[in-house]
Design a protein around this motif. Structure first.
Motif, PDB file in Angstrom:
ATOM      1  N   THR B 328     -13.526 -71.660  49.713  1.00 53.44           N
ATOM      2  CA  THR B 328     -13.583 -70.443  50.318  1.00 53.44           C
ATOM      3  C   THR B 328     -14.050 -69.298  49.659  1.00 53.44           C
ATOM      4  O   THR B 328     -13.514 -68.859  48.366  1.00 53.44           O
ATOM      5  CB  THR B 328     -12.496 -69.930  51.038  1.00 53.44           C
ATOM      6  OG1 THR B 328     -11.851 -71.172  51.723  1.00 53.44           O
ATOM      7  CG2 THR B 328     -12.446 -68.775  51.995  1.00 53.44           C
ATOM      8  N   VAL B 329     -15.691 -68.731  49.888  1.00 51.47           N
ATOM      9  CA  VAL B 329     -16.013 -67.671  49.113  1.00 51.47           C
ATOM     10  C   VAL B 329     -15.868 -66.425  49.492  1.00 51.47           C
ATOM     11  O   VAL B 329     -15.428 -65.464  48.641  1.00 51.47           O
ATOM     12  CB  VAL B 329     -17.476 -68.032  48.911  1.00 51.47           C
ATOM     13  CG1 VAL B 329     -17.922 -69.003  47.629  1.00 51.47           C
ATOM     14  CG2 VAL B 329     -18.206 -68.294  50.083  1.00 51.47           C
ATOM     15  N   ILE B 330     -15.600 -66.303  50.914  1.00 49.33           N
ATOM     16  CA  ILE B 330     -15.070 -64.858  51.338  1.00 49.33           C
ATOM     17  C   ILE B 330     -14.240 -64.986  52.390  1.00 49.33           C
ATOM     18  O   ILE B 330     -14.436 -66.209  53.177  1.00 49.33           O
ATOM     19  CB  ILE B 330     -16.504 -64.211  52.040  1.00 49.33           C
ATOM     20  CG1 ILE B 330     -17.430 -64.085  50.810  1.00 49.33           C
ATOM     21  CG2 ILE B 330     -16.049 -62.718  52.351  1.00 49.33           C
ATOM     22  CD1 ILE B 330     -18.937 -63.561  51.588  1.00 49.33           C
ATOM     23  N   LYS B 331     -13.254 -64.419  52.256  1.00 47.71           N
ATOM     24  CA  LYS B 331     -12.165 -64.414  53.513  1.00 47.71           C
ATOM     25  C   LYS B 331     -11.665 -63.006  53.526  1.00 47.71           C
ATOM     26  O   LYS B 331     -11.245 -62.227  52.761  1.00 47.71           O
ATOM     27  CB  LYS B 331     -10.832 -65.048  52.955  1.00 47.71           C
ATOM     28  CG  LYS B 331      -9.893 -65.367  54.048  1.00 47.71           C
ATOM     29  CD  LYS B 331      -8.674 -66.350  53.431  1.00 47.71           C
ATOM     30  CE  LYS B 331      -7.689 -66.500  54.609  1.00 47.71           C
ATOM     31  NZ  LYS B 331      -6.663 -67.382  54.229  1.00 47.71           N
ATOM     32  N   HIS B 332     -12.032 -62.639  54.898  1.00 48.81           N
ATOM     33  CA  HIS B 332     -12.324 -61.067  55.075  1.00 48.81           C
ATOM     34  C   HIS B 332     -12.162 -60.812  56.738  1.00 48.81           C
ATOM     35  O   HIS B 332     -12.292 -61.780  57.209  1.00 48.81           O
ATOM     36  CB  HIS B 332     -13.581 -60.679  54.731  1.00 48.81           C
ATOM     37  CG  HIS B 332     -13.175 -59.291  53.914  1.00 48.81           C
ATOM     38  ND1 HIS B 332     -13.687 -58.023  54.577  1.00 48.81           N
ATOM     39  CD2 HIS B 332     -13.320 -59.209  52.602  1.00 48.81           C
ATOM     40  CE1 HIS B 332     -13.421 -57.228  53.661  1.00 48.81           C
ATOM     41  NE2 HIS B 332     -13.286 -57.694  52.532  1.00 48.81           N
ATOM     42  N   LYS B 333     -11.949 -59.841  56.787  1.00 48.95           N
ATOM     43  CA  LYS B 333     -12.341 -59.365  58.400  1.00 48.95           C
ATOM     44  C   LYS B 333     -13.593 -59.088  58.678  1.00 48.95           C
ATOM     45  O   LYS B 333     -14.185 -58.443  57.854  1.00 48.95           O
ATOM     46  CB  LYS B 333     -11.397 -57.848  58.813  1.00 48.95           C
ATOM     47  CG  LYS B 333     -11.630 -57.707  60.190  1.00 48.95           C
ATOM     48  CD  LYS B 333     -10.898 -56.519  60.576  1.00 48.95           C
ATOM     49  CE  LYS B 333     -11.286 -56.071  61.909  1.00 48.95           C
ATOM     50  NZ  LYS B 333     -10.114 -55.251  62.559  1.00 48.95           N
ATOM     51  N   MET B 334     -14.157 -59.977  59.437  1.00 47.02           N
ATOM     52  CA  MET B 334     -15.468 -59.830  59.716  1.00 47.02           C
ATOM     53  C   MET B 334     -15.973 -59.765  61.025  1.00 47.02           C
ATOM     54  O   MET B 334     -15.326 -60.574  61.734  1.00 47.02           O
ATOM     55  CB  MET B 334     -16.232 -61.248  58.976  1.00 47.02           C
ATOM     56  CG  MET B 334     -16.956 -60.980  57.529  1.00 47.02           C
ATOM     57  SD  MET B 334     -17.484 -62.509  56.857  1.00 47.02           S
ATOM     58  CE  MET B 334     -15.967 -63.199  56.062  1.00 47.02           C
TER      59      MET B 334
END
Lengths: 409, 423
Positions: B328-334
C-alpha cells in the motif's frame, strides 16, 4: 463524493492507459523476417483461395481426439505437432515404417497395420507394436511443408530431364500406382499406368491430396475421409473404431482445405545472401558438384487457377529423383519402385531454418541422425561418394563457407 | 456405478433466482437492510474465504446475501500481432447466500454467472454443522481445499485481473465437487491450527481426452455430470492442514488424489487399470509492515498416471507457482472515501505442463509459460478495486500446436484495466 474528483481519477487512469499504450516497447514486436518460420502465403491468391488457406491452416494445427475420429490407433494428434510451425520435425515425433523383406520381395504387412506403426491409442485401447514377422524398420522425420505448391507444379518432363546417368550420378523417378482419386494434370505423363511420385522421403506420393489422405490415416492415424474409409485397428486386439463418430471423420472439404494450405505456403526467404562467405560457399557448392542432385534452379509448369505457382523460377535445390545413398543410409524398407537404399534428394530450401523448428538443434537426413551439416554430408555415400570426397578435400575454411551457404537457405 | 450421487444444482439455481429478486429489492430500501462491511483485502485463514465476505442482512432474518462482479478491458499483442485488438470482457458475476438455519447449523453458497450468463455454475452450496470448533461437518457442493487460491478466489480480493495461471491450469480453480467431509480449528496463543478433509466426486477422462493436446486437470473438471456422479465410481480425497501465526502469517499444505478414468463399466466389468491424478500444494501468505505489504504465494505439483500409448505432448508431471507482492503506497482520505488506498504490486508466475524429457531423443521437453505482472490498484473501500495490469508472458508451446521442442518461445504483452467489487 464530488463528481469533479471522480473526473480527476478517470483522467489519471485514462491518461496512464494512453501513455502505456503508446509505449510500444511493452508489446513484443514481430520476429525479424529472417527469423521467421515458413508461415506465410504465396502472393496472387483470390479471396476465396485465401479463405481456404486460412481454413486449412486451422485444420493443420487442429488437435484430433476420439471425438474428431482419431484412432483407435494413431501416431500423433495434430499435423502441426510433427511439422512444427511448418518446419522440419524432430526425432521426438518420428514415425516408424516397417515391413518384411525376404530376398527380393517385400511385404509392407498391411494385414498387420503396415506400412506405418501406430503406437499410440485412444484411452482404453492398445497401441500397435511391431509385428513379430516384421524384420526391417526405418525412422522418418517430418520434412518441411514449405513451397510444396511449386513442387506440385513441376512438369514430369522437368523432373525427367535430370534423370538417369549423367555427371556420375543416376537419379531415377519413383513410378507409383496412382490412388483411385488421383486426377492427373496435363503435365503428368503416365508410364504403364504409373505416375512419377514427388512427395515423401522416397517420392511415393504423386499429389498433395494423396499425401494428405495418407497423413490423415497414418501420420495422425485412423482419420477417415471420403477418399479413404479404412479404419486401422490393432490386429492384436481386433476391430473397434474407438469413437462413435460416423465415418468419414472429415469431409472432402476438410481434405481440400489442407491441400490448399499446403499448395499455397510460401517459400521461406533467403537470408544473408550477399554475405561473402555465403557467396563463396554457393560457388563451392556448385564447383564440387553438389548441384548435380541438389539442383538450384527449376521452372514450374502451368497449374490452372494458380498464376503465382505457374511458370515460376524456383530454387528448391533438389531434382526430386531417387538416388542410391549407400548402405549406411539403407533403411531396409523399399517403397514402390524406390529401393531401401534410395532416397529422394532432400530439397535444401529452408534447411537453414531447421533449428527454429527442431528445438534449436539440427536433425538432418530422413531419420534426423545427422546433427550438423558436415555430418549430413559425411553420410553421403553411394552415388554421392565422389561429391563427399570432393567436400572433404576442401580446406576447413571452404567447408565452413558451404555450411554458411546452407545456413542461408 | 454411481456411488456418490448429489444433485443440488437445480435446487440451488432456482433458490438463487428467487433470492436475486429479493436482493434487487433490498438494494432500494435501506432501512430494512444492514450492510456488513469488511475489508476483503484482509484475510483470516484462507479456508474462511467463504464466510469472510461483505454481506447484506435483512432485519432479524437469518439470511445474508452478497456477491461480486469482475469486468475488464484488454489489449494484447503476441509477436507483433494483436489477434483480438481491444476487447471488453465481463468476466463474471457471482451471488452469495448464507443463512443460519439453527444454532451451529449454517448454509452457505455461491452461484457464478460467467461469460454474460452463458455459463452458470454453482461454485459451492453446502451445509455446515458445528459439533465443536475442532470438529465441523460440511456436506453439499464444497470447494476442494487444495492450495489457497481455490477457497479464496473472489475477484475483489486481488489487485490482479487475471487469476494466477498455475491456479487455473495446474490446480483447476474453481474446483468444487459434490461430497462431504470435516474441518476444524484449534486456537493456541497466537496460533491457529486448522484442518480440512473431504471426500467428493472427482475428475474424468478429459484430463487426457481433450482438445488441448496436453494433460489438463482443468479439462478433466468440465463434465456437467460431475455433481451427479463420480466418473471412476471412487471418491476423490482432498486434505489440507494450515497453520497461522498472527505475526508470521499462514502456511498450508494440501493434497488431493483421485482415480479419474472409467476403469469399470456400469455392469462391473473391469476394462482398464485405474489411473490416478494427484496434486500436492504448498501455500503461504503473510502481511508485514502494519499490513502495508502483503505476500501471497502458492505452488503446486501434479502427477497424472497416463494411459499406455499416450502421445508425448501429454505430461505425467506438471508444476506451477505464483507469488504476489502487494504494497500500500497511499492510505488516505481521498475523494470522500475515508480509507482509500493506492496499491502497487507485482505477480511472478509460471506453469510447466510437461515435466520430463523425450524418450525418443533424451532431449528435454519444453512446455512452460511464465509471466510477470506489474499492477497498480485503487481501493476506495476495501471491497472495491480498480486495477491496472500489464502482463508480459513467454510461452514455449503456442496454442494450437504443441511446440514442446524448445523452439523460440512466443512473447505476449497485455495491457489490462479492470474493476471488481463486492455488492
Amino acid at each position: 463524493m464530488k463528481i469533479k474528483q471522480i473526473y480527476k481519477v478517470l483522467t489519471v487512469v485514462i491518461f496512464s492507459v494512453i501513455t502505456l499504450e503508446a509505449c510500444q516497447k511493452l508489446f513484443p514486436a514481430a520476429p525479424a523476417p529472417d527469423n521467421t518460420l515458413a508461415v506465410g502465403v504465396i502472393p496472387g491468391l483470390t479471396p476465396a483461395q485465401l479463405q481456404e488457406h486460412a481454413l486449412g491452416d486451422d485444420e493443420f494445427s487442429q488437435i484430433f481426439t476420439q471425438q474428431q475420429g482419431l484412432g483407435p490407433v494413431f501416431n500423433n494428434i495434430s499435423c502441426n505437432n510433427c511439422h512444427v510451425g511448418n518446419g522440419k520435425g524432430s526425432p521426438a515425433t518420428a514415425l516408424t515404417r516397417f515391413g518384411r523383406a525376404t530376398g527380393r520381395t517385400f511385404d509392407s504387412l498391411v494385414s498387420e497395420n503396415g506400412p506405418d506403426l501406430l503406437p499410440n491409442a485412444v484411452p482404453g485401447y492398445t497401441g500397435d507394436v511391431l509385428p513379430p514377422d516384421a524384420n526391417v524398420q526405418v525412422q522418418l522425420i517430418a520434412p518441411t511443408i514449405m513451397g510444396l505448391g511449386f513442387i506440385a507444379a513441376l512438369a514430369d518432363s522437368t523432373i525427367l530431364a535430370n534423370a538417369y546417368p549423367h555427371d556420375g550420378v543416376a537419379g531415377v523417378p519413383n513410378y507409383v500406382n496412382p490412388t483411385s482419386f488421383f486426377i492427373p494434370q496435363a503435365f503428368n505423363i503416365p508410364f504403364n499406368g504409373q505416375y512419377i511420385g514427388r512427395f515423401g522421403r522416397k517420392a511415393t506420393r504423386v499429389s498433395l491430396q494423396d499425401q494428405v489422405v495418407f497423413a490423415l490415416a497414418n501420420d495422425l492415424g485412423g482419420v477417415t475421409c471420403d477418399y479413404n474409409m479404412v479404419k486401422p485397428y490393432n490386429y492384436l486386439v481386433g476391430p473397434y473404431t474407438g469413437n462413435y463418430v460416423q465415418d468419414p471423420d472429415v469431409s472432402a472439404g476438410f481434405v481440400n482445405h489442407l491441400v490448399m494450405y499446403l499448395l499455397t505456403n510460401k517459400v521461406p526467404p533467403r537470408r544473408d545472401s550477399a554475405n561473402s562467405d555465403v557467396l563463396a560457399g554457393a560457388q563451392l557448392f556448385t564447383n564440387i558438384g553438389c548441384v548435380t542432385c541438389h539442383i538450384p534452379t527449376m521452372v514450374t509448369s502451368t497449374l490452372p487457377g494458380f498464376p503465382s505457382l505457374s511458370n515460376q523460377t524456383i530454387h528448391p535445390f533438389s531434382d526430386f529423383l531417387l538416388h542410391d545413398m549407400g548402405s549406411e543410409l539403407d533403411g531396409g524398407v523399399p517403397e514402390g519402385s524406390a529401393q531401401s537404399f534410395q532416397w529422394r534428394t532432400a530439397p535444401l530450401w529452408g534447411v537453414g531454418l531447421s533449428p527454429n523448428s527442431q528445438g534449436g538443434g539440427l536433425f538432418l537426413l530422413h531419420d534426423g541422425r545427422a546433427t550438423s551439416f558436415i555430418q549430413a554430408i559425411q553420410f553421403h555415400n553411394g552415388e554421392a561418394s565422389a561429391r563427399k570426397a570432393a567436400f572433404n578435400a576442401l580446406t576447413s575454411q571452404q567447408q565452413q563457407q558451404i555450411v554458411a551457404f546452407l545456413n542461408s537457405l | 456405478m454411481k456411488i456418490f450421487i448429489f444433485n443440488y444444482k437445480k435446487i440451488v439455481a432456482v433458490f438463487f433466482s428467487a433470492c436475486f429478486a429479493i436482493y434487487c429489492h433490498a438494494q432500494k430500501d435501506s432501512s430494512l437492510f444492514k450492510r456488513i462491511e469488511i475489508d476483503t483485502s484482509k484475510q483470516k485463514l484462507n479456508m474462511d474465504g467463504v464466510y469472510n465476505k461483505p454481506f447484506l442482512t435483512m432485519g432479524k432474518m437469518p439470511v445474508a446475501m452478497g456477491g461480486y462482479m469482475e469486468a475488464n478491458t484488454q489489449y494484447s499483442v503476441t509477436q507483433g500481432i494483436s489477434a483480438d485488438g481491444f476487447a471488453f470482457q465481463f468476466q463474471r458475476v457471482s451471488m452469495f447466500l448464507e443463512s443460519s438455519i439453527a444454532k451451529n447449523i449454517k448454509f452457505n453458497s455461491e452461484i457464478e454467472y460467467e461469460n454474460g450468463g452463458e455459463d452458470i455454475e454453482v461454485e459451492y452450496a453446502f451445509m455446515d454443522m458445528e459439533f465443536n470448533p475442532l470438529f465441523n461437518f460440511r456436506g453439499g457442493i464444497v470447494l476442494n481445499p487444495i492450495g489457497s487460491f481455490n477457497e479464496n478466489h473472489d475477484g475483489p480480493r486481488w489487485d490482479f485481473i487475471d487469476r494466477p495461471i498455475s491456479s487455473t491450469t495446474i490446480i483447476p480453480s474453481t474446483l468444487s465437487n459434490a461430497g462431504f467431509g470435516f474441518y476444524g480449528k484449534y486456537y493456541y496463543d497466537n496460533w491457529i491450527f486448522a484442518y480440512e478433509t473431504y471426500l467428493t466426486n472427482g475428475f474424468d477422462d478429459g484430463i487426457v481426452s481433450n482438445a488441448d493436446g496436453q494433460t489438463s486437470l482443468a479439462d478433466g473438471n468440465q463434465n456437467p455430470d460431475k455433481f451427479d456422479k463420480s466418473n471412476s465410481g471412487l471418491p476423490m480425497f482432498t486434505g489440507k492442514i494450515a497453520i497461522r501465526q498472527r505475526k508470521y502469517g499462514e502456511f498450508g499444505i494440501s493434497y488431493l488424489t483421485d482415480v479419474y478414468n472409467e476403469w469399470k463399466t456400469d455392469d462391473g466389468l473391469i476394462i482398464a487399470p485405474k489411473l490416478s491424478a494427484s496434486v500436492f500444494a504448498l501455500d503461504y501468505s503473510t502481511s508485514l509492515l502494519n499490513d502495508r505489504l502483503s505476500i501471497t504465494t502458492e505452488a503446486a505439483k501434479v502427477w497424472v498416471q497416463l494411459p499406455p500409448n499416450t502421445v508425448n505432448t501429454y505430461g505425467s508431471q506438471q508444476d506451477g507457482a505464483f507469488i504476489d507482492i502487494v504494497g500500500t503506497v497511499i492510505k488516505h482520505k481521498m475523494f470522500g472515501w475515508n480509507n482509500a488506498k493506492w496499491e502497487v504490486g507485482v505477480r511472478l508466475e509460471y506453469a510447466n505442463y510437461n515435466i520430463g524429457s523425450f524418450s525418443e531423443t533424451g532431449g528435454p521437453i519444453y512446455d512452460y509459460i511464465w509471466a510477470i505482472v506489474p499492477a497498480i490498484a485503487f481501493r476506495p473501500v476495501g471491497s472495491t478495486v480498480l486495477r491496472f495490469n500489464y502482463v508480459y508472458s513467454e510461452q514455449s508451446d503456442e496454442a494450437g500446436g504443441n511446440f514442446i521442442l524448445g523452439n523460440t518461445p512466443v512473447k505476449t504483452g497485455t495491457m489490462e484495466f479492470g474493476i471488481s467489487t463486492y455488492f
